[in-house]
Scaffold this active site. Structure first.
Site, PDB file in Angstrom:
ATOM      1  N   ASN A   1       0.826  -1.223   0.000  1.00 39.17           N
ATOM      2  CA  ASN A   1       0.000   0.000   0.000  1.00 39.17           C
ATOM      3  C   ASN A   1       0.857   1.268   0.000  1.00 39.17           C
ATOM      4  OD1 ASN A   1       0.965   0.228   2.573  1.00 39.17           O
ATOM      5  ND2 ASN A   1      -1.009  -0.100   3.602  1.00 39.17           N
ATOM      6  N   LEU A   2       2.170   1.100  -0.034  1.00 37.44           N
ATOM      7  CA  LEU A   2       3.128   2.216  -0.080  1.00 37.44           C
ATOM      8  C   LEU A   2       3.004   3.148   1.124  1.00 37.44           C
ATOM      9  CD1 LEU A   2       3.268   3.106  -3.908  1.00 37.44           C
ATOM     10  CD2 LEU A   2       4.745   1.571  -2.599  1.00 37.44           C
TER      11      LEU A   2
ATOM     12  N   PHE B   1      15.521 -12.442  13.780  1.00 37.90           N
ATOM     13  CA  PHE B   1      16.194 -11.607  14.764  1.00 37.90           C
ATOM     14  C   PHE B   1      16.384 -10.256  14.064  1.00 37.90           C
ATOM     15  CE2 PHE B   1      16.556 -14.213  18.521  1.00 37.90           C
ATOM     16  CZ  PHE B   1      15.919 -15.344  18.035  1.00 37.90           C
TER      17      PHE B   1
ATOM     18  N   SER C   1       8.791 -13.036  14.211  1.00 39.58           N
ATOM     19  CA  SER C   1       9.833 -12.228  14.838  1.00 39.58           C
ATOM     20  C   SER C   1      10.336 -12.863  16.127  1.00 39.58           C
ATOM     21  CB  SER C   1       9.242 -10.856  15.169  1.00 39.58           C
ATOM     22  OG  SER C   1      10.111 -10.144  16.008  1.00 39.58           O
TER      23      SER C   1
ATOM     24  N   TYR D   1       3.730  -5.490  19.378  1.00 37.98           N
ATOM     25  CA  TYR D   1       4.293  -5.990  18.114  1.00 37.98           C
ATOM     26  C   TYR D   1       4.552  -7.497  18.210  1.00 37.98           C
ATOM     27  CZ  TYR D   1       7.817  -7.171  14.699  1.00 37.98           C
ATOM     28  OH  TYR D   1       8.527  -7.810  13.699  1.00 37.98           O
TER      29      TYR D   1
ATOM     30  N   LYS E   1       2.634 -10.917  16.262  1.00 37.59           N
ATOM     31  CA  LYS E   1       3.286 -12.026  15.540  1.00 37.59           C
ATOM     32  C   LYS E   1       2.945 -13.361  16.212  1.00 37.59           C
ATOM     33  CE  LYS E   1       5.409  -9.464  12.500  1.00 37.59           C
ATOM     34  NZ  LYS E   1       5.123  -9.572  11.071  1.00 37.59           N
TER      35      LYS E   1
END
Ligand code: UFG
Length: 322
Positions: free
Chosen positions: A32-33, A168, A116, A140, A144
């Protein structure tokens, strides 16, 4: 083989597109930039689209007869996620689920997911193996973690086949000097150190020197983006060969403190860098170092740039071309 690369205009996605095309795969970047750059997608097709736009996703998956998806699109800053959890939950969880549901509705059941090391939280061991308990300490990492949990259910019930890579600290630049890290705003340590070196910012701030580590600063495991992408391409082969689900850490098994990273940049460039120490950044683990033995053994993964100085050198080379 046709591969949809979400976040294809981003730092890692654009490098993946380059290497995939060099190895004969066809790619469709879907981005979506909001953070990525159209100019970074120099290979394959490009679609400007949002992961929440089900109709556009569906059309893209069907029009390009997509066989497999590499899902890089994600917000990535652990620190920001503490300040703005809804932003992370909407994009990283809700929109990821929309992608997976849409894939499955179009008969696309192979996915490589960018997870992550943040899923481990404050680890009990170093290096961390994939069986280490998951206990994310910021939204965050939680985003994940929840997608990993959902992937397992989709695999059990809906026939999804996936590989989840727990990154990592992705770092470094394209060794050809074509692509590099240019987030706006930048939050990552290595590019910020270079910004301090080039005068783009006044100094590099060390977020806390009172952690339980030898020099008091946080320790991370830095992995070159080309090595990271190589693992994805090997993962793709694994899915093609019928593997149903796998989870791999991607790191180098070596931890460097924030101070050591600053020293490495000084050494590689020969430049002075203004450094100041500030308070801790909320949501930071003191030490994240990964064992990638499993990826080496099962994928045959063999990083080409395992040393911090090699990684930093590629950034310096790239910056000199900018
Ligand atoms: N840091 C500073 N000063 C800065 C920026 C960062 O001291 O100006 C420190 C951080 O506190 C941390 C280390 O440098 O200890 C690395 O920070 P980054 O922001 O570069 O990266 P993170 O470790 O927070 O997170 C990165 C990715 C995540 C990924 C994680 C996995 O952004 O997506 O690595 O280890 F999950």
């Amino acid at each position: 083989m046709q591969i949809l690369v979400t976040g294809g205009a981003g730092y890692i996605g654009s490098q993946a597109i380059k290497l995939l095309n060099q190895q004969g795969y066809n790619t469709v970047a879907y981005d979506n930039l909001s953070y990525g750059y159209r100019g970074s997608v120099n290979w394959g097709e490009f679609i400007k689209g949002d992961l929440s736009d089900t109709a556009k996703l569906k059309k893209t998956l069907l029009d390009y007869r997509i066989d497999m998806v590499m899902h890089f699109a994600s917000y990535i800053s652990a620190g920001e996620s503490v300040e703005n959890p809804p932003k992370y939950y909407q994009n990283n969880i809700v929109d990821s689920l929309n992608l997976i549901n849409t894939m499955l509705s179009c008969g696309v059941n192979k996915l490589i997911f960018s997870s992550s090391a943040a899923v481990y939280g404050e680890p009990q061991e170093a290096p961390i193996t994939e069986t280490h308990p998951l206990n994310p300490i910021n939204p965050y990492g939680m985003s994940k973690y929840l997608i990993e949990k959902a992937l397992k259910v989709y695999a059990d019930v809906e026939g999804l086949r996936y590989i989840s890579f727990r990154y990592f600290n992705a770092a470094g630049a394209d060794p050809d000097g074509e692509l590099g890290e240019k987030h706006d705003p930048e939050t990552h340590l290595i590019p910020l150190i270079f910004d301090a070196l080039t005068g783009k910012r006044e100094d590099i701030k060390v977020f806390g020197n009172d952690y339980n580590t030898p020099d008091g600063t946080c320790i991370r495991d830095y992995i070159h983006i080309c090595d990271l992408v190589d693992a994805h391409i090997l993962g793709l082969g694994l899915l093609e060969n019928g593997v149903k689900t796998q989870i791999f850490n991607l790191g180098n098994g070596a931890g460097y403190s924030v101070k050591e990273v600053i020293d490495a940049v000084k050494k590689v460039t020969g430049h002075k860098i203004p450094v100041i120490t500030t308070a801790r950044r909320p949501g930071d683990s003191s030490r994240l170092v990964g064992s990638s033995e499993k990826a080496r053994k099962i994928l045959g993964w063999n990083p080409k740039y395992p040393k911090l100085e090699q990684i930093v050198s590629t950034v310096w080379q790239w910056l000199k071309t900018q």
